[in-house]
Design an enzyme around this catalytic site. Sequence first.
Site, PDB file in Angstrom:
ATOM      1  N   ARG A 255     -40.442   3.514  29.167  1.00 25.23           N
ATOM      2  CA  ARG A 255     -39.138   3.935  29.249  1.00 25.23           C
ATOM      3  C   ARG A 255     -38.422   2.870  30.099  1.00 25.23           C
ATOM      4  O   ARG A 255     -39.140   2.528  31.111  1.00 25.23           O
ATOM      5  CB  ARG A 255     -39.164   5.348  29.787  1.00 25.23           C
ATOM      6  CG  ARG A 255     -39.574   6.240  28.693  1.00 25.23           C
ATOM      7  CD  ARG A 255     -38.635   6.491  27.404  1.00 25.23           C
ATOM      8  NE  ARG A 255     -38.881   7.504  26.704  1.00 25.23           N
ATOM      9  CZ  ARG A 255     -39.600   7.476  25.624  1.00 25.23           C
ATOM     10  NH1 ARG A 255     -40.108   6.177  25.196  1.00 25.23           N
ATOM     11  NH2 ARG A 255     -39.850   8.182  24.640  1.00 25.23           N
ATOM     12  N   GLU A 283     -29.476   4.091  24.508  1.00 25.90           N
ATOM     13  CA  GLU A 283     -29.859   3.667  23.234  1.00 25.90           C
ATOM     14  C   GLU A 283     -29.033   4.464  22.088  1.00 25.90           C
ATOM     15  O   GLU A 283     -28.722   5.558  22.548  1.00 25.90           O
ATOM     16  CB  GLU A 283     -31.292   3.983  22.843  1.00 25.90           C
ATOM     17  CG  GLU A 283     -32.173   3.294  23.600  1.00 25.90           C
ATOM     18  CD  GLU A 283     -33.813   3.310  23.481  1.00 25.90           C
ATOM     19  OE1 GLU A 283     -34.108   4.369  22.550  1.00 25.90           O
ATOM     20  OE2 GLU A 283     -34.761   3.072  24.332  1.00 25.90           O
ATOM     21  N   HIS A 302     -36.196  -0.056  20.028  1.00 25.55           N
ATOM     22  CA  HIS A 302     -37.227   0.996  20.039  1.00 25.55           C
ATOM     23  C   HIS A 302     -38.230   1.527  18.982  1.00 25.55           C
ATOM     24  O   HIS A 302     -37.990   2.603  18.267  1.00 25.55           O
ATOM     25  CB  HIS A 302     -36.313   2.505  20.703  1.00 25.55           C
ATOM     26  CG  HIS A 302     -37.330   3.478  21.229  1.00 25.55           C
ATOM     27  ND1 HIS A 302     -36.937   3.993  22.190  1.00 25.55           N
ATOM     28  CD2 HIS A 302     -38.713   3.940  21.171  1.00 25.55           C
ATOM     29  CE1 HIS A 302     -37.866   5.096  22.761  1.00 25.55           C
ATOM     30  NE2 HIS A 302     -38.695   4.765  22.023  1.00 25.55           N
TER      31      HIS A 302
HETATM   32  N1  LIG Z   1     -41.811   2.396  22.613  1.00 22.06           N
HETATM   33  C1  LIG Z   1     -42.095   3.130  21.765  1.00 22.06           C
HETATM   34  O1  LIG Z   1     -41.656   3.240  20.572  1.00 22.06           O
HETATM   35  C2  LIG Z   1     -43.138   4.288  22.538  1.00 22.06           C
HETATM   36  C3  LIG Z   1     -43.051   4.537  23.648  1.00 22.06           C
HETATM   37  N2  LIG Z   1     -43.712   5.446  24.387  1.00 22.06           N
HETATM   38  C4  LIG Z   1     -43.786   5.629  25.870  1.00 22.06           C
HETATM   39  O2  LIG Z   1     -44.997   5.117  26.322  1.00 22.06           O
HETATM   40  C5  LIG Z   1     -45.371   6.068  27.394  1.00 22.06           C
HETATM   41  C6  LIG Z   1     -46.848   6.010  27.797  1.00 22.06           C
HETATM   42  O3  LIG Z   1     -47.515   6.758  26.678  1.00 22.06           O
HETATM   43  P1  LIG Z   1     -49.076   7.016  26.672  1.00 22.06           P
HETATM   44  O4  LIG Z   1     -49.990   5.872  27.092  1.00 22.06           O
HETATM   45  O5  LIG Z   1     -49.382   7.803  25.421  1.00 22.06           O
HETATM   46  O6  LIG Z   1     -49.089   7.934  27.878  1.00 22.06           O
HETATM   47  P2  LIG Z   1     -50.359   8.405  28.702  1.00 22.06           P
HETATM   48  O7  LIG Z   1     -49.871   9.907  29.257  1.00 22.06           O
HETATM   49  O8  LIG Z   1     -51.521   8.305  28.070  1.00 22.06           O
HETATM   50  O9  LIG Z   1     -50.405   7.423  30.028  1.00 22.06           O
HETATM   51  C7  LIG Z   1     -49.622   7.453  30.979  1.00 22.06           C
HETATM   52  C8  LIG Z   1     -50.504   6.818  32.088  1.00 22.06           C
HETATM   53  O10 LIG Z   1     -49.712   6.642  32.908  1.00 22.06           O
HETATM   54  C9  LIG Z   1     -50.186   7.123  34.324  1.00 22.06           C
HETATM   55  N3  LIG Z   1     -49.345   7.721  35.276  1.00 22.06           N
HETATM   56  C10 LIG Z   1     -48.412   8.698  35.264  1.00 22.06           C
HETATM   57  N4  LIG Z   1     -47.711   8.870  36.278  1.00 22.06           N
HETATM   58  C11 LIG Z   1     -47.855   7.991  37.275  1.00 22.06           C
HETATM   59  C12 LIG Z   1     -47.708   7.607  38.579  1.00 22.06           C
HETATM   60  N5  LIG Z   1     -46.640   8.333  39.224  1.00 22.06           N
HETATM   61  N6  LIG Z   1     -48.290   6.520  39.282  1.00 22.06           N
HETATM   62  C13 LIG Z   1     -49.207   5.885  38.457  1.00 22.06           C
HETATM   63  N7  LIG Z   1     -49.706   5.905  37.244  1.00 22.06           N
HETATM   64  C14 LIG Z   1     -49.052   7.149  36.625  1.00 22.06           C
HETATM   65  C15 LIG Z   1     -51.193   8.253  33.932  1.00 22.06           C
HETATM   66  O11 LIG Z   1     -52.051   8.622  34.926  1.00 22.06           O
HETATM   67  C16 LIG Z   1     -51.517   7.808  32.435  1.00 22.06           C
HETATM   68  O12 LIG Z   1     -52.956   6.907  32.727  1.00 22.06           O
HETATM   69  C17 LIG Z   1     -44.713   7.461  26.859  1.00 22.06           C
HETATM   70  O13 LIG Z   1     -44.682   8.740  27.894  1.00 22.06           O
HETATM   71  C18 LIG Z   1     -43.570   6.943  26.252  1.00 22.06           C
HETATM   72  O14 LIG Z   1     -42.364   7.033  27.182  1.00 22.06           O
HETATM   73  C19 LIG Z   1     -44.583   6.279  23.676  1.00 22.06           C
HETATM   74  C20 LIG Z   1     -44.787   6.071  22.090  1.00 22.06           C
HETATM   75  C21 LIG Z   1     -43.784   5.069  21.714  1.00 22.06           C
HETATM   76  O1  LIG Z   2     -43.260   8.761  21.322  1.00 17.32           O
HETATM   77  C1  LIG Z   2     -42.222   8.398  21.917  1.00 17.32           C
HETATM   78  O2  LIG Z   2     -42.383   8.480  23.263  1.00 17.32           O
HETATM   79  C2  LIG Z   2     -41.101   7.401  21.262  1.00 17.32           C
HETATM   80  O3  LIG Z   2     -40.609   6.573  22.050  1.00 17.32           O
HETATM   81  C3  LIG Z   2     -40.547   7.831  20.335  1.00 17.32           C
HETATM   82  O4  LIG Z   2     -41.555   8.185  19.221  1.00 17.32           O
HETATM   83  C4  LIG Z   2     -39.684   7.107  19.709  1.00 17.32           C
HETATM   84  O5  LIG Z   2     -38.577   7.424  20.421  1.00 17.32           O
HETATM   85  P1  LIG Z   2     -37.037   7.771  19.871  1.00 17.32           P
HETATM   86  O6  LIG Z   2     -36.906   6.613  18.685  1.00 17.32           O
HETATM   87  O7  LIG Z   2     -37.262   9.013  19.333  1.00 17.32           O
HETATM   88  O8  LIG Z   2     -36.270   7.442  21.016  1.00 17.32           O
END
Ligand SMILES: NC(=O)C1=CN([C@@H]2O[C@H](COP(=O)(O)OP(=O)(O)OC[C@H]3O[C@@H](n4cnc5c(N)ncnc54)[C@H](O)[C@@H]3O)[C@@H](O)[C@H]2O)C=CC1
Ligand SMILES: O=C(O)C(=O)[C@H](O)COP(=O)(O)O
Length: 338
Positions: A255, A283, A302
């Site tokens: 993000r 976005e 994204h």
């Molecule tokens: N570009 C895209 O299409 C997508 C983006 N995302 C983004 O990716 C992010 C991460 O996803 P995941 O890996 O599945 O999440 P996750 O929850 O598995 O991993 C996040 C990691 O960050 C760490 N963390 C959280 N707060 C922290 C802090 N204050 N200081 C240090 N470390 C901290 C956690 O301990 C964890 O290991 C999502 O929250 C989402 O925003 C997710 C899916 C799709």
């Molecule tokens: O899973 C997430 O977190 C994502 O980033 C979404 O799946 C994709 O985001 P949007 O297209 O809904 O902003």
Amino acid sequence: MTEIYETQSERTDLPLVVMPAVLDAMIEPIKAQFPALHDVARVRMFEEFTSDEAVLAERLKNADALLVGGYHISDDLLRTISEQGHVKCIVFCGTGVASYINLELARELKVRVCNAEHYGDHAVAEHTFALLFELIRKVGQLDKDVKAGNWAWAGGDGLQLAGRRMGIIGLGGIGTTVAGIARAFGMEVAAWNSHVPAEHFERSGSVPVDDLNELIETSDVISVHLPLNDATRGIVTAENLAHLQPGTMLINTARSEVIESGALFARLQEGDIPAALDVFDHEPLTVDDPICHVPGIVLTPHVGWRTDGAFKELTRQMIACMNAYFAGEDYNVVVSEH
Ligand SMILES: NC(=O)C1=CN([C@@H]2O[C@H](COP(=O)(O)OP(=O)(O)OC[C@H]3O[C@@H](n4cnc5c(N)ncnc54)[C@H](O)[C@@H]3O)[C@@H](O)[C@H]2O)C=CC1
Ligand SMILES: O=C(O)C(=O)[C@H](O)COP(=O)(O)O
């Protein structure tokens, strides 16, 4: 696709509204799971999207669950739909729900919020490398050159990943998957993540680094994988970014707001940090956004999550969230209604 959903809802009066950008690919399996949706006029909302909140509130009058993706639910809309007394459950089509719904307010209003977990670990990790390869091998440009009759051999001089250091900020599901791929490419992997046991770093094949400045200063590639929440908003500061060494590559598929607002743009303008971004403060990004004009920057809309495998798992989890809600059970509950 329907074969992956084993049970079908018995309900014929399903009070569910589906909003964009819930995937086209998800709609058919969801309809198959909830046959009543075929006849529910409210589903047409998916095709006739409006961001007029008065209209949305009106349409949501008779819904008690809402499936929503890629749409920011304003505090006003959240209050209105919960005050209308119906919408008690919002299922967010993705992981990073905090960017789209005020979870604190949902808690106050006793609205359940669910999301999907780890559906996109491979998709986002793979996209991270697609972005990285674009930075180091510039396939897109070379393809254009060749097709334009320009056999620009030297333009293909790239950087080798093997032997370089990948620095991961946030070693969760996606970060760990990135670590595995990086190691397969022969990279050394280091990661920064508070409150994670040493064994986790070990299992992921990465070296723990406690000091973010040190991670940034010693890595050849920095990849951001933190969730957005109150603790992580702006957690990567201008001071941290000042530790980037000229030539260090920076990728953000998490993000944009986890990096201090404006600091990244200011740093990139210095022109010595190759960067690739999949996420932005606003976005969709518009072409007049100055980030579009940073020389050499690689931007994608994204799409990290958008693969067939991720869609399938995302759909499965969305349906599981809805089934659990209608059955009075918990599944991927981020905010409980109790
Ligand atoms: N570009 C895209 O299409 C997508 C983006 N995302 C983004 O990716 C992010 C991460 O996803 P995941 O890996 O599945 O999440 P996750 O929850 O598995 O991993 C996040 C990691 O960050 C760490 N963390 C959280 N707060 C922290 C802090 N204050 N200081 C240090 N470390 C901290 C956690 O301990 C964890 O290991 C999502 O929250 C989402 O925003 C997710 C899916 C799709
Ligand atoms: O899973 C997430 O977190 C994502 O980033 C979404 O799946 C994709 O985001 P949007 O297209 O809904 O902003």
